[in-house]
Design an enzyme around this catalytic site. Structure first.
Site, PDB file in Angstrom:
ATOM      1  N   GLY A  11     -13.726   1.653   2.402  1.00 20.16           N
ATOM      2  CA  GLY A  11     -12.631   1.814   1.447  1.00 20.16           C
ATOM      3  C   GLY A  11     -11.885   0.516   1.260  1.00 20.16           C
ATOM      4  O   GLY A  11     -10.643   0.474   1.268  1.00 20.16           O
ATOM      5  N   THR A  13     -11.632  -1.492  -1.355  1.00 20.70           N
ATOM      6  CA  THR A  13     -11.084  -1.878  -2.654  1.00 20.70           C
ATOM      7  C   THR A  13     -10.161  -0.838  -3.267  1.00 20.70           C
ATOM      8  O   THR A  13      -9.717  -1.003  -4.392  1.00 20.70           O
ATOM      9  CB  THR A  13     -12.230  -2.174  -3.651  1.00 20.70           C
ATOM     10  OG1 THR A  13     -13.067  -1.009  -3.779  1.00 20.70           O
ATOM     11  CG2 THR A  13     -13.075  -3.341  -3.178  1.00 20.70           C
ATOM     12  N   VAL A  16      -4.949   1.338  -0.746  1.00 17.67           N
ATOM     13  CA  VAL A  16      -4.603   0.941   0.620  1.00 17.67           C
ATOM     14  C   VAL A  16      -5.515  -0.174   1.101  1.00 17.67           C
ATOM     15  O   VAL A  16      -5.069  -1.144   1.721  1.00 17.67           O
ATOM     16  CB  VAL A  16      -4.678   2.150   1.573  1.00 17.67           C
ATOM     17  CG1 VAL A  16      -4.437   1.717   3.019  1.00 17.67           C
ATOM     18  CG2 VAL A  16      -3.658   3.203   1.172  1.00 17.67           C
ATOM     19  N   GLY A  17      -6.820  -0.062   0.795  1.00 18.95           N
ATOM     20  CA  GLY A  17      -7.774  -1.079   1.238  1.00 18.95           C
ATOM     21  C   GLY A  17      -7.466  -2.451   0.675  1.00 18.95           C
ATOM     22  O   GLY A  17      -7.525  -3.460   1.394  1.00 18.95           O
ATOM     23  N   GLU A 141      -1.630   5.807  13.130  1.00 24.74           N
ATOM     24  CA  GLU A 141      -0.206   5.875  12.792  1.00 24.74           C
ATOM     25  C   GLU A 141       0.024   6.288  11.350  1.00 24.74           C
ATOM     26  O   GLU A 141       0.891   7.114  11.043  1.00 24.74           O
ATOM     27  CB  GLU A 141       0.458   4.525  13.055  1.00 24.74           C
ATOM     28  CG  GLU A 141       1.959   4.511  12.826  1.00 24.74           C
ATOM     29  CD  GLU A 141       2.718   5.268  13.907  1.00 24.74           C
ATOM     30  OE1 GLU A 141       3.182   6.397  13.616  1.00 24.74           O
ATOM     31  OE2 GLU A 141       2.842   4.744  15.022  1.00 24.74           O
ATOM     32  N   VAL A 144       0.436   9.935   9.224  1.00 23.59           N
ATOM     33  CA  VAL A 144       1.702  10.642   9.003  1.00 23.59           C
ATOM     34  C   VAL A 144       2.770   9.601   8.689  1.00 23.59           C
ATOM     35  O   VAL A 144       3.050   8.730   9.511  1.00 23.59           O
ATOM     36  CB  VAL A 144       2.137  11.449  10.245  1.00 23.59           C
ATOM     37  CG1 VAL A 144       3.470  12.146   9.977  1.00 23.59           C
ATOM     38  CG2 VAL A 144       1.082  12.465  10.645  1.00 23.59           C
ATOM     39  N   ALA A 146       2.887   7.060   6.466  1.00 21.38           N
ATOM     40  CA  ALA A 146       2.514   5.700   6.062  1.00 21.38           C
ATOM     41  C   ALA A 146       2.846   4.701   7.168  1.00 21.38           C
ATOM     42  O   ALA A 146       2.327   4.800   8.264  1.00 21.38           O
ATOM     43  CB  ALA A 146       3.175   5.336   4.733  1.00 21.38           C
ATOM     44  N   GLU A 209       0.156  13.025  -7.398  1.00 20.13           N
ATOM     45  CA  GLU A 209      -1.254  12.825  -7.663  1.00 20.13           C
ATOM     46  C   GLU A 209      -1.499  13.054  -9.161  1.00 20.13           C
ATOM     47  O   GLU A 209      -0.662  13.660  -9.854  1.00 20.13           O
ATOM     48  CB  GLU A 209      -2.097  13.807  -6.842  1.00 20.13           C
ATOM     49  CG  GLU A 209      -1.994  13.619  -5.339  1.00 20.13           C
ATOM     50  CD  GLU A 209      -2.629  12.323  -4.872  1.00 20.13           C
ATOM     51  OE1 GLU A 209      -3.543  11.813  -5.554  1.00 20.13           O
ATOM     52  OE2 GLU A 209      -2.198  11.797  -3.825  1.00 20.13           O
ATOM     53  N   ASP A 220      -0.600  18.620   1.878  1.00 20.11           N
ATOM     54  CA  ASP A 220      -0.355  17.304   2.460  1.00 20.11           C
ATOM     55  C   ASP A 220       0.651  17.404   3.608  1.00 20.11           C
ATOM     56  O   ASP A 220       0.452  16.833   4.683  1.00 20.11           O
ATOM     57  CB  ASP A 220       0.157  16.343   1.380  1.00 20.11           C
ATOM     58  CG  ASP A 220       0.520  14.974   1.935  1.00 20.11           C
ATOM     59  OD1 ASP A 220      -0.395  14.251   2.372  1.00 20.11           O
ATOM     60  OD2 ASP A 220       1.719  14.636   1.943  1.00 20.11           O
ATOM     61  N   LYS A 224       0.066  16.945   7.929  1.00 21.92           N
ATOM     62  CA  LYS A 224       0.901  16.097   8.782  1.00 21.92           C
ATOM     63  C   LYS A 224       1.528  16.911   9.916  1.00 21.92           C
ATOM     64  O   LYS A 224       1.641  16.433  11.048  1.00 21.92           O
ATOM     65  CB  LYS A 224       1.975  15.414   7.931  1.00 21.92           C
ATOM     66  CG  LYS A 224       1.393  14.426   6.921  1.00 21.92           C
ATOM     67  CD  LYS A 224       2.438  13.924   5.946  1.00 21.92           C
ATOM     68  CE  LYS A 224       1.818  12.987   4.915  1.00 21.92           C
ATOM     69  NZ  LYS A 224       2.797  12.533   3.893  1.00 21.92           N
TER      70      LYS A 224
END
Length: 362
Positions: A11, A13, A16-17, A141, A144, A146, A209, A220, A224
């Site tokens: 992942g 690109t 987050v990547g 980490e 949950v 970010a 989303e 979601d 968590k």
């Protein structure tokens, strides 16, 4: 000098990547610690690696002709790296999550924000952590909150002998924004608008989303809560083990598209308005709250009417807020608050985990 860590990224690109790779050169390591070397990068249909494990460059991924490796083949490839190897999974892919035990048994450490790995049915959690060793570590980490120090804080409480009695809070930046806007704690001269209008604004601003139902179903937040409950010692089987209040009207559950859902949502504004009105009569505000009652082995996710002066009621924008109630902290909870969503802060949490793994393996 210790050996450099060999770093593989799945992942690479995505949102987050990309943020992770952009910030990777900025991490600060202890003196004489070599920087990690990228040896594998992947996106949906491209992979980049060299058979001799020499470093690769992200700029070459788009034009790469490296043969695609299956997850078992990738584990085999990484297991024979001459250096300690860390796999960073910056996806939310279920199949990658289910392969974590295989990677760990191949002496490959895992760092990830992937919630599915840790909130899937309990056997996967058990398989992951039973495969952890001194040289095959797991850090998550960012699964949950970010970049917020939520899991590390909970782990510190548990490992230092404190007794966690309850965890509760607002675990979704989307839900935080929606309810802070829809039912603000302080009176405003102008009306905040109807529920459907606020959902529409949040969608247009990118707070939800592409299909808002993926946020409004509560899953979601439930994932968590499962993760935190398990970290606190509860054997929660899955997200189907406790009540989750969906904010999707039952009549719209079968909507064929996000557009159809948004077109029909105004027809159901009265239900949300009634929650807000009832809360106001009681001097409270309505919020979407996740709860882990450790003492009574219960988890719940849904709407709550909370006191106006409470930390949860006072949230602003899209912040997350998590309260840890423990024996050590007494009646005043330990509170962690801040941005709980976004590519940059999520990547920061992943990078912080990487630094910890480098220090432990170095």
């Amino acid at each position: 000098m210790s050996k450099p860590i060999s770093l593989a990224i799945i992942g690479a690109t995505g949102g987050v990547g990309s943020a992770f790779l952009a910030a990777l050169p900025s991490i600060v390591l202890p003196p004489s610690t070599p920087r990690p070397q990228l040896i594998f990068l992947s996106r949906s249909k491209k992979q980049l690696y060299n058979k001799d494990y020499s470093p690769v460059s992200p700029e070459d991924l788009a034009s790469s002709s490296s043969p695609l490796l299956s997850l078992p083949d990738l584990a085999k490839y990484l297991s024979t790296s001459p250096n300690p190897t860390v796999l960073v999974d910056n996806t939310s892919d279920q199949s990658v999550a289910e392969a974590y035990p295989l990677f760990l048994k191949s002496n490959i450490s895992i760092i990830t924000p992937n919630k599915k790995a840790f909130s899937s049915p309990l056997p996967l959690w058990n398989a992951i952590f039973s495969a952890v060793t001194r040289t095959a570590l797991v850090y998550h980490e960012s699964s949950v909150g970010a970049g917020l120090p939520i899991i590390s804080t909970l782990n510190d409480l548990v490992r230092t002998g404190d007794q966690v009695t309850r965890i509760e809070g607002v675990f979704s930046g989307t839900m935080s924004f929606l309810f802070n806007t829809f039912a603000p704690a302080s009176e405003s001269a102008s009306s905040p608008g109807k529920w459907s209008e606020i959902v529409g604004k949040a969608k247009a601003a990118g707070y939800t989303e592409p299909d808002p139902r993926d946020d409004l179903n509560g899953m979601d937040v439930a994932r968590k809560c499962v993760i935190l409950a398990r970290c606190a010692g509860l054997k929660v089987e899955s997200t189907s083990s406790f009540p989750i209040q969906s904010l999707i009207p039952s009549a719209l559950e079968s909507a064929s598209s996000a557009d159809e859902f948004m077109q029909k949502l105004p027809n159901h504004d009265d239900e949300m308005e009634s929650y807000k009105t009832e809360a106001k009569k009681q001097g409270k505000v309505v919020r979407y709250v996740g709860k882990v009652d450790v003492e009574n082995n219960k988890v719940s996710v849904g709407l709550e009417m909370v006191d106006q002066g409470s930390p949860i009621a006072g949230l602003k924008g899209s912040d997350n807020l998590i309260c840890f109630y423990t024996k050590r902290y007494g009646s005043n909870p330990l509170v962690v608050q801040g941005a709980g969503a976004g590519n940059e802060v999520t990547a920061m949490g992943v990078l912080a985990d990487l630094v910890k793994v480098i220090e432990r393996l170095g």
